[in-house]
Write a protein that holds these residues in place. Structure first.
Motif, PDB file in Angstrom:
ATOM      1  N   ILE A  75       0.843  -1.213   0.000  1.00  0.00           N
ATOM      2  CA  ILE A  75       0.000   0.000   0.000  1.00  0.00           C
ATOM      3  C   ILE A  75       0.868   1.249   0.000  1.00  0.00           C
ATOM      4  O   ILE A  75       0.592   2.215  -0.692  1.00  0.00           O
ATOM      5  N   ILE A  76       1.959   1.214   0.795  1.00  0.00           N
ATOM      6  CA  ILE A  76       2.807   2.406   0.925  1.00  0.00           C
ATOM      7  C   ILE A  76       3.618   2.631  -0.355  1.00  0.00           C
ATOM      8  O   ILE A  76       3.690   3.747  -0.863  1.00  0.00           O
ATOM      9  N   PRO A  94      10.386   8.703   2.340  1.00  0.00           N
ATOM     10  CA  PRO A  94       9.543   9.835   1.930  1.00  0.00           C
ATOM     11  C   PRO A  94      10.157  10.567   0.730  1.00  0.00           C
ATOM     12  O   PRO A  94      11.366  10.520   0.527  1.00  0.00           O
ATOM     13  N   SER A  95       9.314  11.228  -0.050  1.00  0.00           N
ATOM     14  CA  SER A  95       9.799  11.950  -1.238  1.00  0.00           C
ATOM     15  C   SER A  95      10.728  13.094  -0.849  1.00  0.00           C
ATOM     16  O   SER A  95      10.627  13.651   0.245  1.00  0.00           O
ATOM     17  N   GLY A 109      -2.720   9.928  -0.703  1.00  0.00           N
ATOM     18  CA  GLY A 109      -1.529   9.202  -0.263  1.00  0.00           C
ATOM     19  C   GLY A 109      -0.488  10.125   0.343  1.00  0.00           C
ATOM     20  O   GLY A 109       0.650  10.181  -0.107  1.00  0.00           O
ATOM     21  N   ALA A 110      -0.873  10.829   1.400  1.00  0.00           N
ATOM     22  CA  ALA A 110       0.012  11.857   1.974  1.00  0.00           C
ATOM     23  C   ALA A 110       1.216  11.273   2.707  1.00  0.00           C
ATOM     24  O   ALA A 110       2.235  11.946   2.872  1.00  0.00           O
ATOM     25  N   GLY A 111       1.106  10.040   3.176  1.00  0.00           N
ATOM     26  CA  GLY A 111       2.242   9.394   3.855  1.00  0.00           C
ATOM     27  C   GLY A 111       2.659  10.173   5.094  1.00  0.00           C
ATOM     28  O   GLY A 111       1.850  10.456   5.984  1.00  0.00           O
ATOM     29  N   GLU A 133      -5.396   9.421   3.366  1.00  0.00           N
ATOM     30  CA  GLU A 133      -4.309   8.507   3.732  1.00  0.00           C
ATOM     31  C   GLU A 133      -4.919   7.251   4.333  1.00  0.00           C
ATOM     32  O   GLU A 133      -5.628   7.312   5.338  1.00  0.00           O
ATOM     33  N   HIS A 167      -3.174   4.318   5.313  1.00  0.00           N
ATOM     34  CA  HIS A 167      -2.360   3.618   6.317  1.00  0.00           C
ATOM     35  C   HIS A 167      -2.582   4.285   7.688  1.00  0.00           C
ATOM     36  O   HIS A 167      -2.239   5.469   7.867  1.00  0.00           O
ATOM     37  N   PHE A 185       0.061   6.542   9.607  1.00  0.00           N
ATOM     38  CA  PHE A 185       0.301   7.825   8.911  1.00  0.00           C
ATOM     39  C   PHE A 185      -0.903   8.745   9.092  1.00  0.00           C
ATOM     40  O   PHE A 185      -0.759   9.947   9.357  1.00  0.00           O
ATOM     41  N   SER A 197     -10.063   5.451   1.243  1.00  0.00           N
ATOM     42  CA  SER A 197      -9.389   5.335  -0.045  1.00  0.00           C
ATOM     43  C   SER A 197      -9.711   6.525  -0.947  1.00  0.00           C
ATOM     44  O   SER A 197     -10.841   7.038  -0.945  1.00  0.00           O
ATOM     45  N   ALA A 198      -8.737   6.892  -1.750  1.00  0.00           N
ATOM     46  CA  ALA A 198      -8.919   7.937  -2.762  1.00  0.00           C
ATOM     47  C   ALA A 198     -10.070   7.591  -3.710  1.00  0.00           C
ATOM     48  O   ALA A 198     -10.653   8.485  -4.327  1.00  0.00           O
ATOM     49  N   SER A 227       0.154  10.699  -4.846  1.00  0.00           N
ATOM     50  CA  SER A 227       1.376   9.887  -4.683  1.00  0.00           C
ATOM     51  C   SER A 227       1.019   8.415  -4.709  1.00  0.00           C
ATOM     52  O   SER A 227       1.798   7.590  -4.231  1.00  0.00           O
ATOM     53  N   LEU A 228      -0.166   8.057  -5.167  1.00  0.00           N
ATOM     54  CA  LEU A 228      -0.597   6.656  -5.058  1.00  0.00           C
ATOM     55  C   LEU A 228       0.314   5.727  -5.856  1.00  0.00           C
ATOM     56  O   LEU A 228       0.632   6.016  -7.016  1.00  0.00           O
ATOM     57  N   PHE A 253      -1.118  -1.577  -7.437  1.00  0.00           N
ATOM     58  CA  PHE A 253      -2.575  -1.737  -7.371  1.00  0.00           C
ATOM     59  C   PHE A 253      -3.065  -2.697  -8.450  1.00  0.00           C
ATOM     60  O   PHE A 253      -2.461  -2.809  -9.514  1.00  0.00           O
TER      61      PHE A 253
HETATM   62  C1  LIG Z   1       4.462   6.333  -2.207  1.00  0.00           C
HETATM   63  S1  LIG Z   1       3.706   6.733  -0.645  1.00  0.00           S
HETATM   64  C2  LIG Z   1       3.830   8.508  -0.754  1.00  0.00           C
HETATM   65  C3  LIG Z   1       3.911   9.233   0.566  1.00  0.00           C
HETATM   66  C4  LIG Z   1       4.219  10.724   0.479  1.00  0.00           C
HETATM   67  N1  LIG Z   1       3.221  11.463  -0.288  1.00  0.00           N
HETATM   68  C5  LIG Z   1       5.571  10.953  -0.136  1.00  0.00           C
HETATM   69  O1  LIG Z   1       5.617  11.317  -1.317  1.00  0.00           O
HETATM   70  O2  LIG Z   1       6.573  10.789   0.573  1.00  0.00           O
HETATM   71  C6  LIG Z   1       1.997   6.396  -1.025  1.00  0.00           C
HETATM   72  C7  LIG Z   1       0.993   6.618   0.095  1.00  0.00           C
HETATM   73  O3  LIG Z   1      -0.330   6.332  -0.413  1.00  0.00           O
HETATM   74  C8  LIG Z   1      -1.102   5.708   0.621  1.00  0.00           C
HETATM   75  N2  LIG Z   1      -2.203   4.982  -0.061  1.00  0.00           N
HETATM   76  C9  LIG Z   1      -2.114   3.792  -0.724  1.00  0.00           C
HETATM   77  N3  LIG Z   1      -3.294   3.484  -1.264  1.00  0.00           N
HETATM   78  C10 LIG Z   1      -4.158   4.494  -0.962  1.00  0.00           C
HETATM   79  C11 LIG Z   1      -5.528   4.756  -1.272  1.00  0.00           C
HETATM   80  N4  LIG Z   1      -6.251   3.912  -2.019  1.00  0.00           N
HETATM   81  N5  LIG Z   1      -6.078   5.897  -0.818  1.00  0.00           N
HETATM   82  C12 LIG Z   1      -5.354   6.776  -0.060  1.00  0.00           C
HETATM   83  N6  LIG Z   1      -4.055   6.580   0.270  1.00  0.00           N
HETATM   84  C13 LIG Z   1      -3.466   5.463  -0.175  1.00  0.00           C
HETATM   85  C14 LIG Z   1      -0.076   4.815   1.331  1.00  0.00           C
HETATM   86  O4  LIG Z   1      -0.501   4.460   2.620  1.00  0.00           O
HETATM   87  C15 LIG Z   1       1.169   5.707   1.300  1.00  0.00           C
HETATM   88  O5  LIG Z   1       1.267   6.494   2.469  1.00  0.00           O
END
Ligand SMILES: C[S@@+](CC[C@H](N)C(=O)[O-])C[C@H]1O[C@@H](n2cnc3c(N)ncnc32)[C@H](O)[C@@H]1O
Length: 176
Positions: free
Chosen positions: A6-7, A12-13, A37-39, A61, A63, A66, A86-87, A108-109, A114
């Motif tokens: 999922i992450i 982090p970016s 997907g704010a992480g 978000e 997870h 987070f 979920s988004a 950032s998904l 998926f």
């Molecule tokens: C690649 S990380 C990016 C985190 C942060 N934005 C960064 O760039 O460092 C993706 C994030 O999307 C979240 N995520 C995954 N599937 C999701 C969904 N369906 N809806 C919302 N958030 C989701 C994950 O939990 C994770 O924190």
């Protein structure tokens, strides 16, 4: 394993990626911004520091750890709504926040992890959620998503950001 999928990131970016993701946004003319997907909040913090006082920000978000941290960090901001969902449910949450559309979606998904059906469901809901002239801004670690994004949105640009772990591509798309 499930959380890792999922992450979808090892760290982090970078600030460079955050800058590239947000540089095309005219923050004075955005009423609603959505982040997927704010992480740990790398982009969220930048958005909050730049957005106008009356702009609404919806942060998705999934997870739980987070989500809890983000909720705590932004609890003092009345226009920031951190959502543990979920988004894919963006339209429902816009409606609950008395909005029909958003001007910007910053995503950032990790679509590579998926099921294709879920990616399509999220992208279609996002296209519907965007205002005419709205932008969907997405980063990925590969060019795999380009074809699908181009089917649903008008692809405006793909930019490479080398200073990130791993290096990333930023897609800027418009509502068709
Ligand atoms: C690649 S990380 C990016 C985190 C942060 N934005 C960064 O760039 O460092 C993706 C994030 O999307 C979240 N995520 C995954 N599937 C999701 C969904 N369906 N809806 C919302 N958030 C989701 C994950 O939990 C994770 O924190």
């Amino acid at each position: 394993m499930k959380s890792r999928k999922i992450i979808g990131a090892v760290s982090p970016s970078s600030k460079f990626l955050a800058k590239k993701m947000l540089e095309g946004i005219n923050f004075n003319e955005t009423k609603v911004i959505v982040e997927y997907g704010a992480g740990t909040g790398v982009f969220t913090r930048e958005i909050v520091s730049k957005m106008a006082e009356n702009t609404k920000l919806l942060v998705f978000e999934l997870h739980e750890p987070f989500f809890k941290k983000l909720e705590e960090e932004f609890s003092a901001y009345p226009n920031v709504f951190v959502i543990s969902d979920s988004a894919a449910n963006v339209l429902k949450h816009l409606e609950e926040n008395h909005e029909t559309h958003t001007d910007i979606i910053v995503s950032s998904l990790p679509f590579t992890n998926f099921e294709t059906n879920l990616t399509i469901r999220i992208l279609k809901a996002s296209e519907r959620a965007l205002h005419k002239n709205g932008s969907f801004i997405q980063f990925q670690y590969s060019l795999n998503a380009k074809k699908l994004l181009s089917k649903i949105f008008e692809m405006k640009s793909v930019q490479f950001v080398p200073i990130n772990i791993p290096p990333a591509f930023v897609y800027t798309c418009k509502k068709k």
